[in-house]
Design a protein around this motif. Sequence first.
Motif, PDB file in Angstrom:
ATOM      1  N   ARG A 209      32.675  59.642  43.309  1.00 43.72           N
ATOM      2  CA  ARG A 209      31.966  59.914  42.064  1.00 43.72           C
ATOM      3  C   ARG A 209      30.755  60.795  42.340  1.00 43.72           C
ATOM      4  O   ARG A 209      30.441  61.720  41.579  1.00 43.72           O
ATOM      5  CB  ARG A 209      31.504  58.603  41.433  1.00 43.72           C
ATOM      6  CG  ARG A 209      32.585  57.864  40.683  1.00 43.72           C
ATOM      7  CD  ARG A 209      33.002  58.642  39.427  1.00 43.72           C
ATOM      8  NE  ARG A 209      33.615  57.764  38.448  1.00 43.72           N
ATOM      9  CZ  ARG A 209      34.778  57.968  37.907  1.00 43.72           C
ATOM     10  NH1 ARG A 209      35.505  59.013  38.260  1.00 43.72           N
ATOM     11  NH2 ARG A 209      35.251  57.138  37.001  1.00 43.72           N
ATOM     12  N   GLY A 210      30.051  60.503  43.433  1.00 45.84           N
ATOM     13  CA  GLY A 210      28.903  61.325  43.796  1.00 45.84           C
ATOM     14  C   GLY A 210      29.297  62.758  44.096  1.00 45.84           C
ATOM     15  O   GLY A 210      28.595  63.698  43.715  1.00 45.84           O
ATOM     16  N   LEU A 211      30.421  62.938  44.755  1.00 40.48           N
ATOM     17  CA  LEU A 211      30.896  64.290  45.050  1.00 40.48           C
ATOM     18  C   LEU A 211      31.263  65.044  43.776  1.00 40.48           C
ATOM     19  O   LEU A 211      30.963  66.230  43.630  1.00 40.48           O
ATOM     20  CB  LEU A 211      32.097  64.230  45.999  1.00 40.48           C
ATOM     21  CG  LEU A 211      31.799  63.769  47.431  1.00 40.48           C
ATOM     22  CD1 LEU A 211      33.085  63.527  48.205  1.00 40.48           C
ATOM     23  CD2 LEU A 211      30.913  64.770  48.164  1.00 40.48           C
ATOM     24  N   VAL A 212      31.918  64.343  42.839  1.00 40.26           N
ATOM     25  CA  VAL A 212      32.272  64.969  41.564  1.00 40.26           C
ATOM     26  C   VAL A 212      31.001  65.345  40.796  1.00 40.26           C
ATOM     27  O   VAL A 212      30.900  66.428  40.212  1.00 40.26           O
ATOM     28  CB  VAL A 212      33.183  64.043  40.740  1.00 40.26           C
ATOM     29  CG1 VAL A 212      33.321  64.535  39.308  1.00 40.26           C
ATOM     30  CG2 VAL A 212      34.558  63.957  41.392  1.00 40.26           C
ATOM     31  N   ASP A 213      30.021  64.464  40.792  1.00 39.58           N
ATOM     32  CA  ASP A 213      28.756  64.773  40.125  1.00 39.58           C
ATOM     33  C   ASP A 213      28.075  65.987  40.761  1.00 39.58           C
ATOM     34  O   ASP A 213      27.314  66.697  40.099  1.00 39.58           O
ATOM     35  CB  ASP A 213      27.813  63.573  40.184  1.00 39.58           C
ATOM     36  CG  ASP A 213      28.232  62.467  39.225  1.00 39.58           C
ATOM     37  OD1 ASP A 213      29.071  62.729  38.328  1.00 39.58           O
ATOM     38  OD2 ASP A 213      27.737  61.332  39.378  1.00 39.58           O
ATOM     39  N   ALA A 214      28.352  66.228  42.035  1.00 35.02           N
ATOM     40  CA  ALA A 214      27.790  67.387  42.735  1.00 35.02           C
ATOM     41  C   ALA A 214      28.646  68.636  42.559  1.00 35.02           C
ATOM     42  O   ALA A 214      28.352  69.672  43.165  1.00 35.02           O
ATOM     43  CB  ALA A 214      27.617  67.071  44.216  1.00 35.02           C
ATOM     44  N   GLY A 215      29.719  68.536  41.747  1.00 36.11           N
ATOM     45  CA  GLY A 215      30.521  69.710  41.427  1.00 36.11           C
ATOM     46  C   GLY A 215      31.879  69.794  42.076  1.00 36.11           C
ATOM     47  O   GLY A 215      32.613  70.766  41.855  1.00 36.11           O
TER      48      GLY A 215
END
Length: 272
Positions: free
Chosen positions: A164-170
């Motif tokens: 989820r953190g990676l997705v939030d980072a694009g």
Amino acid sequence: MRASLIQIAVDPEESVDSRRERAAALVREQSGADLVVLPELWPTGAFAYDLFTAEAEPLDGPTHEVMAKAAADAGVWLHAGSIVERGPAAEGSAGALFNTSLVFSPAGELARVYRKIHRFGFDKGEAVMMAAGTELVTVPLPGSPGATLGLATCYDLRFPELFRGLVDAGADILVIAAGWPERRRAHWTLLAQARAVENQSYVLAVGSAGTHAGVQQAGHSIVVDPWGEVLAEAGPDEQILTADLDLTKPAATREQFPALKDRMLGLPSPRR
């Protein structure tokens, strides 16, 4: 974008130097690809704990040298899997060990470094021998449309909050380099598809073949699209798995089925 996953076999009878050269030759053979990915700790074997200290190397060590040249020769983005990295020495002591992934540009430049956050082993092996990484890492790839890789390593696959953190980072392509054991292969496939579906992202999950210190590897590298459809899957032996990715698909999936917009963040802690 064409992605090639190199599911290299780790044979304890093959020297680390020989395997580096063999892996580099396999990378050069993928000159028609855009992105090439190698597994976790393929120079030593992910479970070969007795080799970690002896084979540890700095970021600019022999694996960096060989893989940088291979990426440049092939003209590809190269996720060179991970190495046992020996960090800078502190005063009076040797440097800490990390499970560190290296990503090279098509010019052979080191573009990103990811130190594995979740170390496997509970109270032994990697969990006690290696320090934990502390940063999420993404890699923007140029192009129209472009793409952004989100990097993870093996045991990380079990922790959805990292993705989820990676997705939030694009990130829209999640790349997992692993040395996953055969005895938990069902989890490997299940979790790779789950990470793709819940994040509406491509998942490129590459494992290794062979046996690491007596631990049979699962192989079965897999490419999953943002809907969870398996686009390609390897068998148990050394293999190069290639798939063509439509880089417009993650955004189109998120627009068509906008589940990510319905996330409920900041919920209160449960009552005890």
